[in-house]
Design a protein around this motif. Sequence first.
Motif, PDB file in Angstrom:
ATOM      1  N   SER A 325       1.618   1.504  -9.995  1.00  0.00           N
ATOM      2  CA  SER A 325       0.675   1.460 -11.101  1.00  0.00           C
ATOM      3  C   SER A 325       0.248   2.866 -11.472  1.00  0.00           C
ATOM      4  CB  SER A 325      -0.551   0.630 -10.712  1.00  0.00           C
ATOM      5  OG  SER A 325      -1.165   1.184  -9.573  1.00  0.00           O
ATOM      6  N   ALA A 326      -0.260   3.015 -12.693  1.00  0.00           N
ATOM      7  CA  ALA A 326      -0.602   4.349 -13.196  1.00  0.00           C
ATOM      8  C   ALA A 326      -1.709   4.996 -12.374  1.00  0.00           C
ATOM      9  CB  ALA A 326      -1.010   4.264 -14.659  1.00  0.00           C
ATOM     10  N   THR A 327      -2.661   4.184 -11.880  1.00  0.00           N
ATOM     11  CA  THR A 327      -3.736   4.745 -11.071  1.00  0.00           C
ATOM     12  C   THR A 327      -3.318   4.767  -9.602  1.00  0.00           C
ATOM     13  OG1 THR A 327      -4.742   2.551 -10.931  1.00  0.00           O
ATOM     14  CG2 THR A 327      -5.565   4.031 -12.637  1.00  0.00           C
ATOM     15  N   PRO A 334     -11.262  12.037  -3.120  1.00  0.00           N
ATOM     16  CA  PRO A 334     -11.412  12.982  -4.228  1.00  0.00           C
ATOM     17  C   PRO A 334     -10.071  13.623  -4.577  1.00  0.00           C
ATOM     18  CG  PRO A 334     -13.120  13.311  -2.585  1.00  0.00           C
ATOM     19  CD  PRO A 334     -12.105  12.383  -1.974  1.00  0.00           C
ATOM     20  N   LEU A 335      -9.913  13.950  -5.847  1.00  0.00           N
ATOM     21  CA  LEU A 335      -8.624  14.423  -6.338  1.00  0.00           C
ATOM     22  C   LEU A 335      -8.805  15.638  -7.221  1.00  0.00           C
ATOM     23  CD1 LEU A 335      -5.543  13.803  -6.636  1.00  0.00           C
ATOM     24  CD2 LEU A 335      -6.143  12.406  -8.613  1.00  0.00           C
ATOM     25  N   LEU A 336      -7.963  16.659  -7.007  1.00  0.00           N
ATOM     26  CA  LEU A 336      -7.895  17.831  -7.867  1.00  0.00           C
ATOM     27  C   LEU A 336      -6.500  17.834  -8.475  1.00  0.00           C
ATOM     28  CD1 LEU A 336      -9.256  21.350  -6.961  1.00  0.00           C
ATOM     29  CD2 LEU A 336      -7.059  21.093  -8.118  1.00  0.00           C
ATOM     30  N   VAL A 337      -6.412  17.907  -9.810  1.00  0.00           N
ATOM     31  CA  VAL A 337      -5.118  17.702 -10.463  1.00  0.00           C
ATOM     32  C   VAL A 337      -5.037  18.520 -11.739  1.00  0.00           C
ATOM     33  CG1 VAL A 337      -5.968  15.657 -11.683  1.00  0.00           C
ATOM     34  CG2 VAL A 337      -3.523  15.911 -11.293  1.00  0.00           C
ATOM     35  N   GLY A 338      -3.844  19.057 -12.039  1.00  0.00           N
ATOM     36  CA  GLY A 338      -3.726  19.837 -13.258  1.00  0.00           C
ATOM     37  C   GLY A 338      -2.306  20.267 -13.555  1.00  0.00           C
ATOM     38  N   MET A 339      -2.207  21.225 -14.495  1.00  0.00           N
ATOM     39  CA  MET A 339      -0.927  21.663 -15.022  1.00  0.00           C
ATOM     40  C   MET A 339      -0.971  23.156 -15.299  1.00  0.00           C
ATOM     41  SD  MET A 339      -1.344  20.363 -19.011  1.00  0.00           S
ATOM     42  CE  MET A 339      -0.038  21.422 -19.672  1.00  0.00           C
ATOM     43  N   VAL A 340       0.202  23.737 -15.602  1.00  0.00           N
ATOM     44  CA  VAL A 340       0.272  25.129 -16.024  1.00  0.00           C
ATOM     45  C   VAL A 340       0.660  25.177 -17.493  1.00  0.00           C
ATOM     46  CG1 VAL A 340       0.843  25.943 -13.710  1.00  0.00           C
ATOM     47  CG2 VAL A 340       2.687  25.420 -15.323  1.00  0.00           C
ATOM     48  N   ARG A 405      -3.522  14.091 -21.832  1.00  0.00           N
ATOM     49  CA  ARG A 405      -2.976  13.076 -20.927  1.00  0.00           C
ATOM     50  C   ARG A 405      -3.670  13.125 -19.570  1.00  0.00           C
ATOM     51  NH1 ARG A 405       3.572  13.403 -22.069  1.00  0.00           N
ATOM     52  NH2 ARG A 405       3.603  11.891 -23.765  1.00  0.00           N
ATOM     53  N   ILE A 406      -3.959  14.315 -19.078  1.00  0.00           N
ATOM     54  CA  ILE A 406      -4.701  14.423 -17.826  1.00  0.00           C
ATOM     55  C   ILE A 406      -6.066  13.771 -17.966  1.00  0.00           C
ATOM     56  CG2 ILE A 406      -5.824  16.041 -16.239  1.00  0.00           C
ATOM     57  CD1 ILE A 406      -3.509  17.966 -16.738  1.00  0.00           C
ATOM     58  N   ASP A 407      -6.732  13.999 -19.087  1.00  0.00           N
ATOM     59  CA  ASP A 407      -8.058  13.436 -19.315  1.00  0.00           C
ATOM     60  C   ASP A 407      -7.990  11.914 -19.404  1.00  0.00           C
ATOM     61  OD1 ASP A 407     -10.927  14.344 -20.012  1.00  0.00           O
ATOM     62  OD2 ASP A 407     -10.499  12.875 -21.581  1.00  0.00           O
ATOM     63  N   VAL A 408      -6.991  11.393 -20.124  1.00  0.00           N
ATOM     64  CA  VAL A 408      -6.818   9.941 -20.235  1.00  0.00           C
ATOM     65  C   VAL A 408      -6.536   9.335 -18.870  1.00  0.00           C
ATOM     66  CG1 VAL A 408      -5.331   8.130 -21.189  1.00  0.00           C
ATOM     67  CG2 VAL A 408      -6.097  10.010 -22.651  1.00  0.00           C
ATOM     68  N   TRP A 409      -5.669  10.002 -18.111  1.00  0.00           N
ATOM     69  CA  TRP A 409      -5.345   9.504 -16.785  1.00  0.00           C
ATOM     70  C   TRP A 409      -6.569   9.531 -15.873  1.00  0.00           C
ATOM     71  CZ3 TRP A 409      -5.610  11.629 -11.963  1.00  0.00           C
ATOM     72  CH2 TRP A 409      -4.960  10.930 -10.942  1.00  0.00           C
ATOM     73  N   ALA A 410      -7.363  10.605 -15.941  1.00  0.00           N
ATOM     74  CA  ALA A 410      -8.555  10.708 -15.091  1.00  0.00           C
ATOM     75  C   ALA A 410      -9.543   9.591 -15.410  1.00  0.00           C
ATOM     76  CB  ALA A 410      -9.210  12.073 -15.266  1.00  0.00           C
ATOM     77  N   ALA A 411      -9.643   9.215 -16.681  1.00  0.00           N
ATOM     78  CA  ALA A 411     -10.545   8.123 -17.057  1.00  0.00           C
ATOM     79  C   ALA A 411     -10.135   6.817 -16.383  1.00  0.00           C
ATOM     80  CB  ALA A 411     -10.560   7.962 -18.579  1.00  0.00           C
ATOM     81  N   ALA A 412      -8.810   6.595 -16.280  1.00  0.00           N
ATOM     82  CA  ALA A 412      -8.324   5.371 -15.629  1.00  0.00           C
ATOM     83  C   ALA A 412      -8.473   5.433 -14.119  1.00  0.00           C
ATOM     84  CB  ALA A 412      -6.861   5.139 -16.008  1.00  0.00           C
ATOM     85  N   GLN A 413      -8.408   6.631 -13.542  1.00  0.00           N
ATOM     86  CA  GLN A 413      -8.462   6.798 -12.097  1.00  0.00           C
ATOM     87  C   GLN A 413      -9.882   6.856 -11.563  1.00  0.00           C
ATOM     88  OE1 GLN A 413      -6.109   6.762  -9.828  1.00  0.00           O
ATOM     89  NE2 GLN A 413      -7.330   7.453  -8.079  1.00  0.00           N
ATOM     90  N   ARG A 414     -10.848   7.113 -12.413  1.00  0.00           N
ATOM     91  CA  ARG A 414     -12.197   7.445 -11.962  1.00  0.00           C
ATOM     92  C   ARG A 414     -12.847   6.335 -11.136  1.00  0.00           C
ATOM     93  NH1 ARG A 414     -17.468   7.025 -14.044  1.00  0.00           N
ATOM     94  NH2 ARG A 414     -18.853   8.710 -13.387  1.00  0.00           N
ATOM     95  N   HIS A 415     -12.523   5.084 -11.405  1.00  0.00           N
ATOM     96  CA  HIS A 415     -13.170   4.004 -10.652  1.00  0.00           C
ATOM     97  C   HIS A 415     -12.666   3.930  -9.215  1.00  0.00           C
ATOM     98  CE1 HIS A 415      -9.393   2.021 -11.688  1.00  0.00           C
ATOM     99  NE2 HIS A 415      -9.678   1.082 -10.798  1.00  0.00           N
ATOM    100  N   LEU A 416     -11.578   4.667  -8.905  1.00  0.00           N
ATOM    101  CA  LEU A 416     -11.044   4.687  -7.551  1.00  0.00           C
ATOM    102  C   LEU A 416     -11.369   5.972  -6.804  1.00  0.00           C
ATOM    103  CD1 LEU A 416      -7.524   3.133  -8.211  1.00  0.00           C
ATOM    104  CD2 LEU A 416      -9.437   2.041  -7.027  1.00  0.00           C
ATOM    105  N   SER A 417     -11.435   7.090  -7.507  1.00  0.00           N
ATOM    106  CA  SER A 417     -11.711   8.376  -6.865  1.00  0.00           C
ATOM    107  C   SER A 417     -13.160   8.777  -7.098  1.00  0.00           C
ATOM    108  CB  SER A 417     -10.782   9.462  -7.425  1.00  0.00           C
ATOM    109  OG  SER A 417      -9.442   9.214  -7.061  1.00  0.00           O
TER     110      SER A 417
END
Length: 532
Positions: A325-327, A334-340, A405-417
Motif C-alpha cells: 500500500s502507498a502508506t 517517525p519518518l524523515l523523507v525527501g529528494m534532491v 508528491r512528497i507533501d501529498v504522500w505525507a498527508a496520507a502517511q500522517r495517521h501512522l507516523s
Amino acid sequence: MLYLHVMKLLCWVLALGLAFFAGLLVLRQPASAAAPQIQTDVGVVAGKSLPGGVRAFLGVPFAAPPVGNLRWRPPQPVAPWSGVRPADHFAGACMQNVAHSRLPWTAPFMDQQPASEDCLYLNVWTAAPAHAPATARRPVMVFIYGGGFNEGAGSVAVYNGAQLARQGVVLVNVNYRVGALGFLAYPGLTAESPHHSSGNYGLLDQIAALHWVQRNIAAFGGDPANVTIFGQSAGAMSVADLMRSPLARGLFVRAIAESGPGLLTGRPRAGGAEATLAAHEQAGLKFAAAKHAGSLAALRALPAADLVASGFGPFADGWVLPDTSATLAAPEVPLLVGMVANDIGIGNYGPARPLTRATYEAAAQRQYGARASEFLKLYPVSSAVGDTAAAAMQKTAARDRGRVRIDVWAAAQRHLSPAIYTYYFDRATPWPEHPEFGAFHTSEIPYVFANLTLAGHPYTGVDRRVSERVSSYWVNFATRGNPNGAGLPAWPAYQPGAHITMELGAQMGAMPEATTPQRLAFQLAAAQADTH
C-alpha cells in the motif's frame, strides 16, 4: 519492462554519482598493537582503532554464507567460532552486475571489494565505550545502500561511518543480496518454503542484520532500543518495505528515506511491487529457461557468476511483504523523507538530449492528457525564448511536482507516523567537468556522512557548512526523532495544510513546496493517478 528500465536507470545514475566520490579513501589506519575486541553472540571479533577514538569492526558475519543449498533461502544463523576473528577489513560485495554502469567517464565503484556469493557481512563504527551501561548507550544508525537492487556494498568509500560515529552514534551498514540471487521467485522455491513464498531474500538479509543489531549492538556501546534505519534510492525503497513488513516490526524506532523512487509517488512501484507472486514466479521460470536450468537443483548447481542479472527487486510475496500500500504500516515510527533537486527524472545524467519547445509541449500532452493545457499555462515556454527555456522550465515543473508528491504522500502517511519531516536538498555539488549535474541523485550522501574529503574537487566552506548541518540533522533525528538542535535553522515538522518543506543547501529553512496554482494542479494530478 518499465520496472527493468527504471532499475537500470537507477543503477546507471547511482554509478555516475558515486563514481564522483570514488576518490574518497576508506579510512585504513594501522591497527594498534592491541586491536579492540568485542564479544558477539557467536564469537570474539577484533577490529581496528581510528583517529578520534573511533573503533571500526569490518566484515562481521550476521548470517551464514548463502551458498550451495542455502542459495535462495532465508538467511541462516552464523556458526560460532573459537578464538578471535579478525574484523579489520571489508568482506566481499554480493554478486552483482555492474557492466551497464561502466560509462566512458566512470570507474567501477559499487564492487570495490571482490564480489562473492559469501557476502552477508556488516560493518560497525563506534566511539562509544564497550559494554556501556544502558543509560550511556548511543543511538544506532543502520544504513542500507542503493543500487537499484542490482548492485551496492557496505564497503563503498563514501559510506564510511567514522565521522558519524564521532558525532555520537553507532553506525552500521550491511551487505544484502541483490539481483537474481537476492530477489528471484520460482515455483520450486515457493513449494519448499513453509511460508509458501519465494523472492525478497535481500529484504530478509536486511531483517537478519537488524536482528543481529538487537542481539549485539549493546556490546559496541549502542542502544538496541534506539535504532534508526536509513537508506538512499533502493535503500530508501528498502526502508519503506521494512516499514511495511511484519517481520521487521519492533527492530527499529525511526526511519530516513533519501530519494526513494516509487516511495514518494503515492503509488506502489510500477511493474514490480504491485505484481503478484505468481507473476514473479513466471519471470523466474523464464530466467531459468534462459540459463538452461530445468529445475531448482539445476539452478542451485550453476556458478554464481552465471546468475548475475539486473531487473530484480522486492515485491508483495505474501510473507515478507503482505502488500505494498502507498502508506507505510509501521506504527509510531517517525519518518524523515525527501529528494534532491536533480533527482531521478529531473537531472540530465547522460549525453544531452535536445529539448525544443515542440518536444516539451508534446511531452506535456502525453503525461497530462486533458490537463496538458492547464500545465502549459502554469509552466509556459514562450515562442520568444522557445528552445532555450524548455529544459529549464521542464526542471522547474519536475521539482515542483516532486515536492508536491512528497507533501501529498505525507498527508496520507500522517495517521501512522507520529512525526514526519520532509526536505528538498539543492546544494549543487562542485564538479567543473559536469556542472549540469547540479544536486544529482546520490549527491547528498557525502554531506550526510560528513565525508567531504574528496581529492581533486573544489568543495568550499559553504559545502562544509552544509555537511555539518545536514549530518547534525540526521544524527539529531536518530537520537530523539527530531532533527532540530542548537545552532541549526529550524526544521518544521509536516503539518496538514502548511504545504512547506525544508530546504537543505546554501540556504536552509522552510520553503513552499510550490506556488498555490502549481500545487493544486499537481495535487489533483496525483489524486487522479491514484484512482487508476
